[in-house]
Scaffold this motif. Structure first.
Motif, PDB file in Angstrom:
ATOM      1  N   VAL A  91       0.845  -1.203   0.000  1.00  0.00           N
ATOM      2  CA  VAL A  91       0.000   0.000   0.000  1.00  0.00           C
ATOM      3  C   VAL A  91       0.879   1.251   0.000  1.00  0.00           C
ATOM      4  CG1 VAL A  91      -1.880   1.229   1.156  1.00  0.00           C
ATOM      5  CG2 VAL A  91      -1.722  -1.268   1.361  1.00  0.00           C
ATOM      6  N   GLY A  92       0.587   2.159  -0.904  1.00  0.00           N
ATOM      7  CA  GLY A  92       1.323   3.425  -0.964  1.00  0.00           C
ATOM      8  C   GLY A  92       0.561   4.508  -0.213  1.00  0.00           C
ATOM      9  N   VAL A  93       1.290   5.341   0.497  1.00  0.00           N
ATOM     10  CA  VAL A  93       0.670   6.503   1.151  1.00  0.00           C
ATOM     11  C   VAL A  93       1.354   7.738   0.586  1.00  0.00           C
ATOM     12  CG1 VAL A  93       0.264   7.703   3.326  1.00  0.00           C
ATOM     13  CG2 VAL A  93       0.131   5.197   3.247  1.00  0.00           C
ATOM     14  N   VAL A  94       0.582   8.602  -0.045  1.00  0.00           N
ATOM     15  CA  VAL A  94       1.133   9.795  -0.699  1.00  0.00           C
ATOM     16  C   VAL A  94       0.839  11.011   0.175  1.00  0.00           C
ATOM     17  CG1 VAL A  94       0.899  11.293  -2.726  1.00  0.00           C
ATOM     18  CG2 VAL A  94       0.943   8.803  -2.999  1.00  0.00           C
ATOM     19  N   GLY A  95       1.895  11.650   0.668  1.00  0.00           N
ATOM     20  CA  GLY A  95       1.738  12.765   1.609  1.00  0.00           C
ATOM     21  C   GLY A  95       1.911  12.239   3.025  1.00  0.00           C
ATOM     22  N   LEU A  96       3.083  12.493   3.627  1.00  0.00           N
ATOM     23  CA  LEU A  96       3.410  11.871   4.921  1.00  0.00           C
ATOM     24  C   LEU A  96       3.379  12.911   6.038  1.00  0.00           C
ATOM     25  CD1 LEU A  96       6.306   9.631   3.584  1.00  0.00           C
ATOM     26  CD2 LEU A  96       3.941   8.975   4.010  1.00  0.00           C
ATOM     27  N   GLY A  97       2.238  13.607   6.150  1.00  0.00           N
ATOM     28  CA  GLY A  97       2.103  14.624   7.194  1.00  0.00           C
ATOM     29  C   GLY A  97       1.300  14.108   8.366  1.00  0.00           C
ATOM     30  N   TYR A  98       0.509  15.005   8.958  1.00  0.00           N
ATOM     31  CA  TYR A  98      -0.264  14.685  10.159  1.00  0.00           C
ATOM     32  C   TYR A  98      -1.251  13.538   9.918  1.00  0.00           C
ATOM     33  CZ  TYR A  98       1.599  18.730  12.547  1.00  0.00           C
ATOM     34  OH  TYR A  98       2.452  19.614  13.150  1.00  0.00           O
ATOM     35  N   ASP A 130      -0.580  -2.049  -4.651  1.00  0.00           N
ATOM     36  CA  ASP A 130      -1.917  -2.561  -4.953  1.00  0.00           C
ATOM     37  C   ASP A 130      -2.976  -1.543  -4.563  1.00  0.00           C
ATOM     38  OD1 ASP A 130      -1.041  -5.368  -5.607  1.00  0.00           O
ATOM     39  OD2 ASP A 130      -0.212  -5.118  -3.591  1.00  0.00           O
ATOM     40  N   ALA A 131      -2.604  -0.646  -3.669  1.00  0.00           N
ATOM     41  CA  ALA A 131      -3.510   0.447  -3.276  1.00  0.00           C
ATOM     42  C   ALA A 131      -2.662   1.674  -2.991  1.00  0.00           C
ATOM     43  CB  ALA A 131      -4.298   0.070  -2.025  1.00  0.00           C
ATOM     44  N   ILE A 132      -3.206   2.858  -3.295  1.00  0.00           N
ATOM     45  CA  ILE A 132      -2.490   4.102  -3.009  1.00  0.00           C
ATOM     46  C   ILE A 132      -3.478   5.073  -2.360  1.00  0.00           C
ATOM     47  CG2 ILE A 132      -1.215   6.066  -3.968  1.00  0.00           C
ATOM     48  CD1 ILE A 132      -0.270   4.262  -6.238  1.00  0.00           C
ATOM     49  N   CYS A 133      -3.106   5.569  -1.176  1.00  0.00           N
ATOM     50  CA  CYS A 133      -3.969   6.504  -0.446  1.00  0.00           C
ATOM     51  C   CYS A 133      -3.367   7.905  -0.531  1.00  0.00           C
ATOM     52  CB  CYS A 133      -4.066   6.099   1.023  1.00  0.00           C
ATOM     53  SG  CYS A 133      -4.611   4.394   1.237  1.00  0.00           S
ATOM     54  N   LEU A 134      -4.186   8.869  -0.910  1.00  0.00           N
ATOM     55  CA  LEU A 134      -3.706  10.245  -1.062  1.00  0.00           C
ATOM     56  C   LEU A 134      -4.044  11.055   0.190  1.00  0.00           C
ATOM     57  CD1 LEU A 134      -4.977  10.934  -4.694  1.00  0.00           C
ATOM     58  CD2 LEU A 134      -2.692  10.247  -3.990  1.00  0.00           C
TER      59      LEU A 134
END
Ligand SMILES: NC(=O)c1ccc[n+]([C@@H]2O[C@H](COP(=O)([O-])OP(=O)(O)OC[C@H]3O[C@@H](n4cnc5c(N)ncnc54)[C@H](O)[C@@H]3O)[C@@H](O)[C@H]2O)c1
Length: 441
Positions: free
Chosen positions: A19-26, A92-96
């Motif tokens: 799983v991708g996470v785009v934007g690693l802030g709060y 397989d999944a990317i969360c923005l």
């Protein structure tokens, strides 16, 4: 249901997916933790190279999440921090989880959502899921993200899946984390909803599948509008009750003994943070497209944004009672973060309060154990660093102004030594009264 959806659902249920996470802030970093803890392989992507380097070194940049998390992630073979879009092609999944601020005319600025969606579209693996988590108006996922992803022959529901799942993170709040906060999920179509629901069901305790992305988008805005409006209500009642000689904090405490039909909200120096002062206007913008005015939102915004001026007026009035003008008086602002126990100054009312005090000629200093220097902001630049909260600094102040009630401050010292305390958070109620004259604002 298409085969591709069924395959993804099975893989998410087995936690056998990347799983991708785009934007690693709060929002993004706690999501990384929840997905990683659940057993997924996680790729964390950010355009901010400094954050990626810190994650590689295992260093914390969001203090409220603790030092252990970045160390654990840096040591894990299931977490990869990166600023290379190509690395997301394995997902397989990317969360923005990118910012959704307002532009200079209070209009939604979706440029971060558009840029990151375009980038994801350029690397997206066939059959993968994309989820927008950033707060926005109903229709954003379908009207903004979907066309950017459906390039060429690629179609949602067949070649990829798309959903909205609002983040309900409340940084600094104890007792809740991403895993334990119930999740709303709404798909662009039925397969997308089911696939996204399977992903979050594997990572959090409760995922609630809704009928559409729009319901999920609107639910998130309702939650934040509800907060903004209710905070405005108590902010409006505060001076009314004060003039009647009634303490609003005591009134709220009394009303909160009712076990149903009332939820306590507290007055303060004005709204702050990336959500409550901003998100309601996303709905206002969209409502105009349908010919509607959102009067509660506008009124709440008007009342809440007047609070810094009301606080400064209170300071002026209190100093006046000590026969001191604001000009030349030393005002020590205690707490500049927008809420207790975080190091976040986004939209903090402390900035406008300090600007107004400086404009009136006060000599302003501040103390905040979480923020060593007042960072430059779009509308505010102060050359200020946190002073120690010790006897010498408290003695020197003509007025101590409590803007943020961090829990680890020495309130007993303030009560014992300060001449005058203007308290916007009822923070002094927790300590035995001392020599300080406390004025609630
Ligand atoms: N902060 C909160 O408490 C909170 C709670 C709920 C929802 N939200 C919503 O979540 C979203 C993100 O908020 P946040 O507080 O995490 O913001 P943030 O500023 O802390 O983090 C956003 C991150 O996105 C990165 N970024 C910017 N453009 C990018 C791009 N094109 N590609 C990849 N990364 C990019 C930034 O460098 C930053 O690290 C917003 O829509 C916000 O309204 C925030």
């Amino acid at each position: 249901m298409p085969d591709a959806a069924q395959i993804l659902i099975e893989r998410f249920t087995r936690r056998d997916a990347c799983v991708g996470v785009v934007g690693l802030g709060y929002v993004g970093l706690p999501l990384v933790r929840a997905l990683h803890d659940a057993g997924f392989r996680v790729i964390g992507y950010d355009v901010d190279d400094a954050k990626i380097e810190q994650l590689r070194r295992g260093e914390a940049y969001l203090k409220h999440l603790g030092d252990a998390l970045p160390k654990e992630l840096a040591a894990s073979d299931r977490f990869t921090p990166t600023s290379s879009p190509e690395d997301l092609s394995a997902c397989d999944a990317i969360c923005l989880c990118v910012p959704t601020p307002l532009g200079s005319h209070q209009e939604p600025d979706l440029s971060y959502v558009e840029d990151s969606t375009r980038m994801v579209g350029s690397v997206l693996k066939a059959g993968a899921l994309v989820v927008l988590e950033s707060t926005s108006y109903p229709g954003t996922t379908r009207e903004v993200c979907l066309p950017l992803l459906e390039s060429g022959n690629r179609r949602c529901g067949r070649d990829f899946f798309l959903a909205f799942s609002p983040e309900r993170e409340d940084p600094g709040r104890r007792g809740f984390e991403t895993r334990t906060i119930p999740r709303l999920v709404g798909g662009i179509d039925e397969p997308s909803g089911k696939v996204a629901h399977a992903l979050y069901s594997a990572a959090v305790e409760q995922a609630v599948l809704l009928d559409s992305a729009e319901t999920a988008e609107a639910a998130k805005l309702l939650e934040n509008i509800y907060r903004a409006v209710n905070i405005a209500l108590v902010n409006e009642l505060k001076p009314v009750l004060a003039d009647m000689g009634i303490d609003i904090w005591k009134v709220i405490k009394a009303a909160a003994t009712k076990p149903f039909g009332f939820q306590a909200f507290y007055p303060g120096p004005g709204l702050g943070g990336h959500c409550i002062p901003i998100d309601p206007y996303y709905l206002t913008h969209k409502a105009r497209e349908y010919g509607h005015a959102t009067r509660f939102i506008e009124l709440a915004g008007e009342i809440n944004s007047r609070m810094p001026l009301a606080v400064v007026d209170r300071v002026a009035h209190a100093l006046n009672q000590d026969a001191k003008p604001v000009k030349g008086s030393r005002v020590l602002v205690v707490g500049i973060a927008y809420k207790p126990d975080v190091d976040d100054v986004r939209e903090t009312p402390a900035a406008e309060i300090i600007r107004l005090l400086l404009e009136r000629g006060a000599i302003v200093s501040y103390h905040d154990p979480h923020i060593a220097r007042f960072p430059d902001m779009r509308r505010y630049q102060f050359d200020l660093a946190s002073s120690p909260l010790d006897q010498a600094h408290v003695d020197a102040a003509d007025c101590v102004l409590i803007v943020t009630n961090h829990s680890d401050l020495d309130y007993a010292l303030l009560a014992a030594r300060a001449k005058l305390i203007v308290d916007t958070r009822d923070a002094m109620a927790r300590v035995t009264p001392g020599q300080a004259r406390v004025v609630k604002a």
